[in-house]
Design an enzyme around this catalytic site. Sequence first.
Site, PDB file in Angstrom:
ATOM      1  N   THR A   1     -91.329-102.079 -81.342  1.00 24.86           N
ATOM      2  CA  THR A   1     -91.796-102.184 -79.953  1.00 24.86           C
ATOM      3  C   THR A   1     -92.844-103.280 -79.765  1.00 24.86           C
ATOM      4  O   THR A   1     -93.720-103.462 -80.606  1.00 24.86           O
ATOM      5  CB  THR A   1     -92.381-100.838 -79.512  1.00 24.86           C
ATOM      6  OG1 THR A   1     -91.341 -99.868 -79.543  1.00 24.86           O
ATOM      7  CG2 THR A   1     -92.939-100.901 -78.094  1.00 24.86           C
TER       8      THR A   1
ATOM      9  N   SER B   1     -87.931-100.369 -74.444  1.00 27.26           N
ATOM     10  CA  SER B   1     -86.553 -99.883 -74.337  1.00 27.26           C
ATOM     11  C   SER B   1     -85.549-101.005 -74.574  1.00 27.26           C
ATOM     12  O   SER B   1     -84.493-100.792 -75.158  1.00 27.26           O
ATOM     13  CB  SER B   1     -86.332 -99.276 -72.955  1.00 27.26           C
ATOM     14  OG  SER B   1     -87.154 -98.149 -72.787  1.00 27.26           O
TER      15      SER B   1
ATOM     16  N   GLY C   1     -97.387 -97.133 -85.216  1.00 18.00           N
ATOM     17  CA  GLY C   1     -98.088 -96.177 -86.067  1.00 18.00           C
ATOM     18  C   GLY C   1     -98.365 -96.780 -87.431  1.00 18.00           C
ATOM     19  O   GLY C   1     -97.447 -97.278 -88.088  1.00 18.00           O
TER      20      GLY C   1
ATOM     21  N   ARG D   1    -102.465 -59.174 -73.621  1.00 17.08           N
ATOM     22  CA  ARG D   1    -103.381 -59.347 -72.512  1.00 17.08           C
ATOM     23  C   ARG D   1    -102.980 -58.469 -71.319  1.00 17.08           C
ATOM     24  O   ARG D   1    -101.839 -58.481 -70.886  1.00 17.08           O
ATOM     25  CB  ARG D   1    -103.354 -60.812 -72.099  1.00 17.08           C
ATOM     26  CG  ARG D   1    -104.088 -61.153 -70.836  1.00 17.08           C
ATOM     27  CD  ARG D   1    -105.563 -61.148 -71.028  1.00 17.08           C
ATOM     28  NE  ARG D   1    -106.273 -61.724 -69.888  1.00 17.08           N
ATOM     29  CZ  ARG D   1    -107.590 -61.802 -69.798  1.00 17.08           C
ATOM     30  NH1 ARG D   1    -108.346 -61.345 -70.787  1.00 17.08           N
ATOM     31  NH2 ARG D   1    -108.161 -62.329 -68.746  1.00 17.08           N
TER      32      ARG D   1
ATOM     33  N   GLY E   1    -107.458 -69.485 -68.583  1.00  7.09           N
ATOM     34  CA  GLY E   1    -108.607 -70.211 -69.121  1.00  7.09           C
ATOM     35  C   GLY E   1    -108.569 -70.294 -70.640  1.00  7.09           C
ATOM     36  O   GLY E   1    -108.917 -71.327 -71.229  1.00  7.09           O
TER      37      GLY E   1
ATOM     38  N   THR F   1     -91.170 -90.329 -74.216  1.00  4.91           N
ATOM     39  CA  THR F   1     -90.985 -91.769 -73.990  1.00  4.91           C
ATOM     40  C   THR F   1     -90.903 -92.593 -75.266  1.00  4.91           C
ATOM     41  O   THR F   1     -90.571 -93.764 -75.195  1.00  4.91           O
ATOM     42  CB  THR F   1     -92.111 -92.336 -73.082  1.00  4.91           C
ATOM     43  OG1 THR F   1     -93.387 -91.946 -73.590  1.00  4.91           O
ATOM     44  CG2 THR F   1     -91.970 -91.808 -71.675  1.00  4.91           C
TER      45      THR F   1
ATOM     46  N   GLU G   1     -89.403 -93.407 -79.308  1.00  2.87           N
ATOM     47  CA  GLU G   1     -88.080 -93.349 -79.934  1.00  2.87           C
ATOM     48  C   GLU G   1     -86.978 -93.358 -78.872  1.00  2.87           C
ATOM     49  O   GLU G   1     -85.956 -92.675 -79.006  1.00  2.87           O
ATOM     50  CB  GLU G   1     -87.948 -92.100 -80.821  1.00  2.87           C
ATOM     51  CG  GLU G   1     -88.667 -92.206 -82.144  1.00  2.87           C
ATOM     52  CD  GLU G   1     -87.926 -93.148 -83.110  1.00  2.87           C
ATOM     53  OE1 GLU G   1     -88.627 -93.946 -83.767  1.00  2.87           O
ATOM     54  OE2 GLU G   1     -86.693 -93.092 -83.208  1.00  2.87           O
TER      55      GLU G   1
ATOM     56  N   ASP H   1     -86.990 -94.083 -74.443  1.00  7.26           N
ATOM     57  CA  ASP H   1     -87.433 -93.407 -73.225  1.00  7.26           C
ATOM     58  C   ASP H   1     -86.333 -92.461 -72.733  1.00  7.26           C
ATOM     59  O   ASP H   1     -85.155 -92.810 -72.750  1.00  7.26           O
ATOM     60  CB  ASP H   1     -87.720 -94.474 -72.158  1.00  7.26           C
ATOM     61  CG  ASP H   1     -88.108 -93.857 -70.843  1.00  7.26           C
ATOM     62  OD1 ASP H   1     -89.312 -93.610 -70.659  1.00  7.26           O
ATOM     63  OD2 ASP H   1     -87.216 -93.594 -70.014  1.00  7.26           O
TER      64      ASP H   1
END
Lengths: 658, 658
Positions: A137, A143, A176, A310, A400, A421, A423, A425
């Site tokens: 990229t 893309s 990365g 809960r 919360g 988005t 690998e 989009d």
Amino acid sequence: MTTGTESTADHLRAALDGPWGAVREQARVQLAGDEFSGDPALDLGAARARVLDQMRAITSLGLPEMGFRREHGGTGEPGAAVVGLEMLAYADLSLWVKAGVQWGLFGGAVENLGTERHREFIKQLISLELLGCFAMTESGHGSDVAHLETTATYDASTQEFVIHSPTPSARKDYIGGAAEHARMAAVFAQLITGDGAGHGVHCLLVPIRDENGADLPGVTTSDDGRKGGLPGVDNGRIVFDHVRIPRENLLNRYADVDPDGTYTSEIENPSRRFFTTLGTLVRGRVSVGGAAAAGARVALSIAVRYALKRRQFDDPDTGRETVLLDYRSHQRRLLPLVAKSYALAFAQNDLVRRMHLVQTGQDLDPGAQRALEKRAAGLKVAQTKHATRAIQECREACGGAGYLTENRLVTLKADTDVFTTFEGDNVVLTQLVAKELLTSYSDEVRDLDALGWVRFAATMAGDVVRKRSGVRQLIQTLKDRSDDTVDDGDLARRSTQLGLFADREDYLVRTAGHRLRARASDTSPFEAFNNAQDHILTAGSAHIDRLVLEAFIEDIALIQDPEARDLAETVCDLFVYSTLEENLDWYIMHRFMSVERAKAVRRGVNELVDRLRPDALTLVEGLGVPESMLRAALLDDASVFDREAGVAQAEPEKASVD
Amino acid sequence: MTTGTESTADHLRAALDGPWGAVREQARVQLAGDEFSGDPALDLGAARARVLDQMRAITSLGLPEMGFRREHGGTGEPGAAVVGLEMLAYADLSLWVKAGVQWGLFGGAVENLGTERHREFIKQLISLELLGCFAMTESGHGSDVAHLETTATYDASTQEFVIHSPTPSARKDYIGGAAEHARMAAVFAQLITGDGAGHGVHCLLVPIRDENGADLPGVTTSDDGRKGGLPGVDNGRIVFDHVRIPRENLLNRYADVDPDGTYTSEIENPSRRFFTTLGTLVRGRVSVGGAAAAGARVALSIAVRYALKRRQFDDPDTGRETVLLDYRSHQRRLLPLVAKSYALAFAQNDLVRRMHLVQTGQDLDPGAQRALEKRAAGLKVAQTKHATRAIQECREACGGAGYLTENRLVTLKADTDVFTTFEGDNVVLTQLVAKELLTSYSDEVRDLDALGWVRFAATMAGDVVRKRSGVRQLIQTLKDRSDDTVDDGDLARRSTQLGLFADREDYLVRTAGHRLRARASDTSPFEAFNNAQDHILTAGSAHIDRLVLEAFIEDIALIQDPEARDLAETVCDLFVYSTLEENLDWYIMHRFMSVERAKAVRRGVNELVDRLRPDALTLVEGLGVPESMLRAALLDDASVFDREAGVAQAEPEKASVD
């Protein structure tokens, strides 16, 4: 592995674990410790360092080798590699991405695009002696890979390639490993030979850092800095200024440049060569879908378990406060997502199996690779979309508490957010899937631009595009298998359900051609294409839904335990009904469903969440995320969140703000 | 303020700015500097310190005083206060929350629930001499305020209240300011007088920290730690162990305890007293909706501007790469959200105006407060839901760039994420709105539990619930105003559109009673209620949609500039068509729309996004977020993201992966 003492949840988990269940079981034990979890308290530098340490620890677990061929020092089990690494997603998604970049993308490029002369690198990258990155990229093109701007120009006088970033937008971005750790980059660049001829995008290995981590001459790396999530991944940028690398660093499996500068390739058609190159990288897409779905399973395991503890607002019948999951609204927000997680898990197992057969040479069908790519793209979309939606819903369903990092949901949301988005989009991939459907898998039209596409549509006969004998056969088999006497229209019958999914897909694909032709005469090709884009994308989604349902149906049949199988059948019904419900308008508008049947679908969802409510815990146990890997404080803090009575002593008045 | 030189965008912005436009304009100037922006690079401690510094800077801008009455040292302009503080959301949402807690929630409690004897605190809290927090929510009870467990027991012997947390779940939780900065808490607790009698939830001022920030005796605060977002807000927990406070610290506007322990209140009915107490706090909900919508406007301004610059994939007609916003799919994902932002901005202005009139005593209609609460709840839901969806879509529409913190979208997503569940969970609030509709604003049934509700429904006549003369009148006015001759069914007519919204609401409310009765005889009251819950929630949503459309229609009529008004009309059409499209299945199933009309709606959305495409920049300029406050790196980095030609020199082959 089945023994008489296994619970229904065990049977479901075994079914979802799929063909590499043993790998998953082993990873559940190997990765359960604190040392593999994420630590949101760390700053960026420490988070990256921690993940790198975790990577080194993983090299001793036997996981990375599985993805590489025996002759390269691996064990040759690509399916096991995808599944095993996916388990890292339960521990920490930064770790999963880092592993995916090193062994999946970088390693995959070297193994699949390289040859004998690059073999030495594979052992080094498995052991992390060599840290790499996958520099495809650019800031200007993500893309649209074919239009990358980085150049690799061959200089015959020195037998070197010169790697260069000719424009600001040619900068490699979001890579990365590029910010800190990577020493070498698999760079995708426009290959240019000495005579100035361009040969399109190729991949070359470019050393970017020295032993001390300093940029090599001509290389300028920088840091993408903070992101929405994935703090342990050092994404960065790379700019090349006439960086010279040896000729041999071209990954030359499909094309090569001779010392004198002559370009050669076994694949004549440049477009086919380009797609063959990209096609070998399908494992990345397969893996992203799997990891996204894994993230969704963690979130749903947390939110459903919380909803079972809960309590809020009195039940007038019992005088006790009502457990959240007893509310219809809460059942409706969580249980269809659990059902979809089941559906996608089966579909992912099917996908990994197909990938394994293709990549180990056991599936020699010439169309298999291409079908695999389409399926991988479709399931990447479905699973990443599901993860974004499901994790968001889980966060909100925990109120919360769901917003506190200690309860993990916000981290899961932040970490998986980019999956829709990267690998590929999701919009672009959905379009790719739809194009494949439309073009009837024909090589010639695959790489058409808008103009060519509209022209093609003009000649397309209505049913040329339907290569769907498979689904028709399955529907018939399902009809034959069922021995009840209910009429063919009974929505509860699997054959009717699959028929509805297949009808939708067929209709949308068939009519996409009409939409494309509709304005072809009075407008430009781009306009004609654009006018149909929403239709085309819907066709792609319908196709993906059908694939997922098929996988679900086929895998249920394999469950031996009757109780588990019955439960899975109900889960499948909920998946079907809630998917139909999302498209009710379409079904009615196109006369595939009467209004009465549409109302039955809506009622059906309510009935099915009711029916599944007592099995909610079994269902999340079946999803297969070990309790020890959930790491959500709210599940451990029983005295606070799981109040048995918990109403103040003095409470004389009936008043509430519900 | 209108001059001849104003652009269409200026006129739109003025319309959206609403009745306190001058306050907004001033804030745009005051808050434009770097000193008010967030800094995602800071660690928790530094982020909190920065926001506290920003708070101090804001005290000199004249904003906080506007929210308080003149006799308390304020300027008595609640509408201006909400609008002015909302502008902080453009700068940083942590700052907005911190300001909202101090001046809105804590200050609002003291001003509205306190009396003369608490006046001294107000000056101190305006100037930040006194930092406070709003301690309502507990770990065990959030939505169900009536069941809070903290106790305030009166001890006549010392004329003190004893504040106590009797159970682990009585712990105050998620309280902004409790972790670090607050010296005093407005604590909601069950009031118990000496004879052991309980009087329900009341609010008392409890000092929690000394001058050095140390917990006072009996008070144990702790830190909620990291959250999904809002790093500048120090959310925390408070546990009370028999903490004694003077009798006078009870905020005694609606009820008091005499020195001898006698409980007195002007409001006889305990339930009415409880709701009156909570009702005074409506400003919090009004503000949350406004801030969420502001966050969405920032995100849409970034994503649309990016979509106008960023190019990807060739257009065969021009040979140039196509701008993202020229793709149908991209128009469809962003422009309906822009239209909804317009709709909600008008609705919010209307809400703030109503709140201002009620809170300044200009609206004396006895039902006005209650109607305001319902509207505030409904618009809080609509705006927070919109923000979550719109910001997510914007993030994805910017691809990898959208995931980088430097482009702000992920921060907006993370910061606004809690808005759907705080200040009233969206599901609970939607139900509250629906209940109000069902009970025809009758005091007697407002606080019914499930049992009472089902009983009530059994007696409810079909049209008792319809108090909707207003909308019918508006529809008639619209019909009269329009002088075209198109038949009554023309979808483009505002009266037809509003009629469709109102019909949906009417039908859902009317039939909710049937749903409630349907299973009342053969099941428990809770089951009967639960069986109808999804229907009831849908009725609430339909009501909110109708309110929003009404506000949009009414405000368009006030736009003087013809071009701006025309554009706003088209935006309103897109809001209507895309809202109808989301509910197409319902309209067809309930015979309010033919299949042909439904198809016209779908086509209409496509036509409207096409028509608005050329005005996209004008539309986001009209949203009113100054460019200087967008703070997204991708908008400034033109050489990288806004490529004019930008294709590599060598690019001989046509091949793409789109």
